[in-house]
Design an enzyme around this catalytic site. Sequence first.
Site, PDB file in Angstrom:
ATOM      1  N   SER A   8       0.809  -1.222   0.000  1.00 38.36           N
ATOM      2  CA  SER A   8       0.000   0.000   0.000  1.00 38.36           C
ATOM      3  C   SER A   8       0.838   1.267   0.000  1.00 38.36           C
ATOM      4  O   SER A   8       0.488   2.264   0.611  1.00 38.36           O
ATOM      5  CB  SER A   8      -0.957   0.006   1.198  1.00 38.36           C
ATOM      6  OG  SER A   8      -0.249   0.023   2.419  1.00 38.36           O
ATOM      7  N   GLY A   9       1.978   1.220  -0.734  1.00 40.31           N
ATOM      8  CA  GLY A   9       2.704   2.447  -1.028  1.00 40.31           C
ATOM      9  C   GLY A   9       2.144   3.060  -2.298  1.00 40.31           C
ATOM     10  O   GLY A   9       1.056   2.705  -2.754  1.00 40.31           O
ATOM     11  N   LYS A  31       0.624  -5.093   4.689  1.00 39.18           N
ATOM     12  CA  LYS A  31       1.341  -5.766   5.767  1.00 39.18           C
ATOM     13  C   LYS A  31       1.028  -5.137   7.116  1.00 39.18           C
ATOM     14  O   LYS A  31       0.867  -5.822   8.114  1.00 39.18           O
ATOM     15  CB  LYS A  31       2.852  -5.731   5.508  1.00 39.18           C
ATOM     16  CG  LYS A  31       3.687  -6.465   6.551  1.00 39.18           C
ATOM     17  CD  LYS A  31       5.150  -6.505   6.164  1.00 39.18           C
ATOM     18  CE  LYS A  31       5.980  -7.277   7.188  1.00 39.18           C
ATOM     19  NZ  LYS A  31       7.408  -7.375   6.787  1.00 39.18           N
ATOM     20  N   ALA A  42       9.164   9.317   2.144  1.00 38.36           N
ATOM     21  CA  ALA A  42       9.921   9.954   1.059  1.00 38.36           C
ATOM     22  C   ALA A  42       9.895  11.470   1.203  1.00 38.36           C
ATOM     23  O   ALA A  42       8.844  12.093   1.111  1.00 38.36           O
ATOM     24  CB  ALA A  42       9.346   9.530  -0.288  1.00 38.36           C
ATOM     25  N   GLY A  45      11.035  14.013  -3.570  1.00 34.98           N
ATOM     26  CA  GLY A  45       9.984  14.493  -4.441  1.00 34.98           C
ATOM     27  C   GLY A  45       9.755  13.510  -5.562  1.00 34.98           C
ATOM     28  O   GLY A  45      10.157  12.352  -5.492  1.00 34.98           O
ATOM     29  N   ASP A 304       9.742  -9.374   1.612  1.00 34.52           N
ATOM     30  CA  ASP A 304       8.721 -10.423   1.570  1.00 34.52           C
ATOM     31  C   ASP A 304       8.289 -10.776   0.148  1.00 34.52           C
ATOM     32  O   ASP A 304       8.131 -11.946  -0.193  1.00 34.52           O
ATOM     33  CB  ASP A 304       7.503 -10.007   2.392  1.00 34.52           C
ATOM     34  CG  ASP A 304       7.855  -9.589   3.804  1.00 34.52           C
ATOM     35  OD1 ASP A 304       8.808 -10.173   4.369  1.00 34.52           O
ATOM     36  OD2 ASP A 304       7.205  -8.676   4.339  1.00 34.52           O
ATOM     37  N   ARG A 369      24.503   9.347  -6.145  1.00 32.95           N
ATOM     38  CA  ARG A 369      24.422   8.923  -4.748  1.00 32.95           C
ATOM     39  C   ARG A 369      25.496   7.926  -4.352  1.00 32.95           C
ATOM     40  O   ARG A 369      26.051   7.999  -3.258  1.00 32.95           O
ATOM     41  CB  ARG A 369      23.044   8.317  -4.470  1.00 32.95           C
ATOM     42  CG  ARG A 369      21.951   9.332  -4.291  1.00 32.95           C
ATOM     43  CD  ARG A 369      20.632   8.659  -4.017  1.00 32.95           C
ATOM     44  NE  ARG A 369      19.618   9.648  -3.698  1.00 32.95           N
ATOM     45  CZ  ARG A 369      18.344   9.365  -3.490  1.00 32.95           C
ATOM     46  NH1 ARG A 369      17.934   8.122  -3.598  1.00 32.95           N
ATOM     47  NH2 ARG A 369      17.488  10.316  -3.194  1.00 32.95           N
TER      48      ARG A 369
END
Length: 593
Positions: A8-9, A31, A42, A45, A304, A369
Site C-alpha cells: 500500500s505504497g 502488511k 519519502a 519528491g 517479503d 548517490r
Amino acid sequence: MNVVVVGSGIAGLTAALRAHEAGYAVTLVAKGALGGGSTPLAQGGIAGVYGPDDSAAEHAADTRTAGAGLSDPLAVDVLVSDAAERIAELAARGVVFDRSADGTLSRGQEAAHSHPRIAHAGGDATGAAISAALVARVREIGSRTAEHPAGGGRHAAQSTAERESIRRPSGIEVIEHASQVARVREIGSRTAEHPADGGRHAAQSTAERESIRQAQAGIEVIEHAFLTDLVIDGGACRGIRFLPGPQVADDPADGGRPAAESAAERESVRQVPAVLLADAVILATGGAGQLYRHTTNPAGATGDGIAAALRAGAAVADLEFVQFHPTMLAIGAPFLISEAVRGEGAVLRDAAGRRFAFDAHPDGELAPRDVVARAIARQQSADGAPVRLDATALGAARLAERFPTIDSVVRERGLDWAREPIPVTPAEHYLMGGIATDIDGRTSIPGLLAVGEVARTGVHGANRLASNSLLEGAVFAARAVEALGRPWPSGSQSPSFSDAGTDEFCDPAEPFSRATLQQLMWDEVGLLRTIEGLTHALGTVRAWRARQHPPVTVAEHEDANLLLVAEATAAAALARPVSVGAHFLEPALIGAR
C-alpha cells in the site's frame, strides 16, 4: 477479473485505484496499516516537471547516466514519457504539490539532475502527502455501501457474519485456512448461495459473476496481513497465502471481540495461514532495507515479495545493486536528510571542516548517490567519526520553510542546523534490482505482476537517479493494470539468482540473529565490497539457512525472507566481478586502480 494487490505504497495504491476504475474486483492487502511502508517517508519528491530549458529526453539522459549505462532504454523512455500524466493524475487525486507564485508547479533541484525538475509537496513531505491522498481515496471507495442486487438494493450487512456472506458470493475476497484450499478454490470459482435471494443457485456464467462483482464496486482492504507465499497452479499465479491479522477492533456487531494485539505481540504469535485466490496478483511490497545495519527503510521492509517470488521460481535481476543514501542523521532513530538539502546548497565537511566530496567527483556533493555515499564512508573511516552536513548558509528561515519536517526532527534532537553542521552517515535506501518485469510489470510467471521497489523494471540500472522512485511506482503501476487481460508474453525473463561463488558453507562465528545478519551484510555486501568478503557472506548465509526451522510466526517468516534475499544478493554480487554503479569492489582486490 479478480485482482489482488499486495502493498500500500504509491505503487500498490495506484494499482488498486486503477484496477477499480477499470471495473475489476480488487482486494488490497497491506502488511501493516493501510498507507504504511516507505512512501510516506519519502522526503525528496517526484521527478518529471520540465521547465523551458528541460525535456523528457534530458531527464532520460540523466537517468541513464546515473544507471551507469545499464538502464533499459525502453523502460527509461516509458518513465519520462508518462511522467507528466502521472503527476497530473496524482494532483487530481488530491495531492497538493508546492507551487510558485504564478501557480505553476515548483521545480526543485536534486543531485545528478541537470535541471530543476522535482515536484514536492509540503516542502520535504512529498511521500506523506501522496500516501495520505491515495489512502483517502481508497478508503472513500472502500467505505461505500455496496447495494447487492440479490437483496433488492438493500443496505450492506454490518456484522462480520453478514459481511462475509456478501464477500463470498461476489468472489471479491476468499479467505480460508490453508488446510481448506480445495474449498477456497471452489468458493473462488463460483458465487455461493446467498440467503438474501431465497437460496437461489449462484450465477453460472462469467458475465453474470462479473456483473455481481461490478455491482458491489469497491476496494476490499485487508490490513495487518503478512504475505507468506504465492499460489502457483499450472505454472501460473492464482493467488496468495498469508497470515491474517485482526481486522476489526471492539466491533459491537461482532460481539465485541478484542482489539488487535500490538505489532510485537502479533509477530511472535503462531498464526494460521489463509488463502486468497485471484485471476492476477500485483506485488507492490517494497524493498529489503532490513538486510542492513543502517537503513532508511521502515521495519517492515524485509523483502517479503522478492522472497515469495524466488520460492515460486520467478526470475529476479540486479539484486547486487543496492543504493545507500549518503545522509541519514547519525543521532537517534534512523531519519533521512533529503538529497534536496544538498540540492539547495548544503555541503559535506570532514572533521577538519574541509569539503571533501570534490576529491571523489567533479560534481562534489551533487554527484551520483553511490559516489557521494562511498566518499562519506571512506572519510568517516579516515576520521574515525561521522562527517557533517553543513546547511548553515541556507539560514534558519529558509530551512524551516523548505524542509519543515527535517527542521522539526533535527531540532527535537537538540541540533541547530542553521548554526552548526550536523552529523550524518550513509544508510541502505533503495534496491534497484528485484523481480524481473517487462515494461508492463509482467513477470516470468503468468498472472504475477510486480511494481514499485519490489520490481526490477530496468529503469534504474546500476544506480537510481534521485526522485525517480515515486515516479516509477506511479508509472508502472498504471501500465500493469492496463496490461491485465492481455495475452502473457511468450518466453521467459532471465533465470533466478545465480549460484556464483562457492557452494561450501562457512562455519558461522555467531549463531543467526537478525542483528548478526544485518552487520554481516553491512560489512561485506554494503558500500565497499571485496570478493573475499562476498564469499564469506554467501557461505555464512547459506549455513544459517540450512539450520533454519520452518517459520511459523511473522518474525520467523521475516527472518526466512531476509536470509533468502541475502543469499540471492550476495550471489548476484559475486556473479558481477567488475565494479559498476552501486556495486563497488575495492580496486586493489580486483587488480585495478
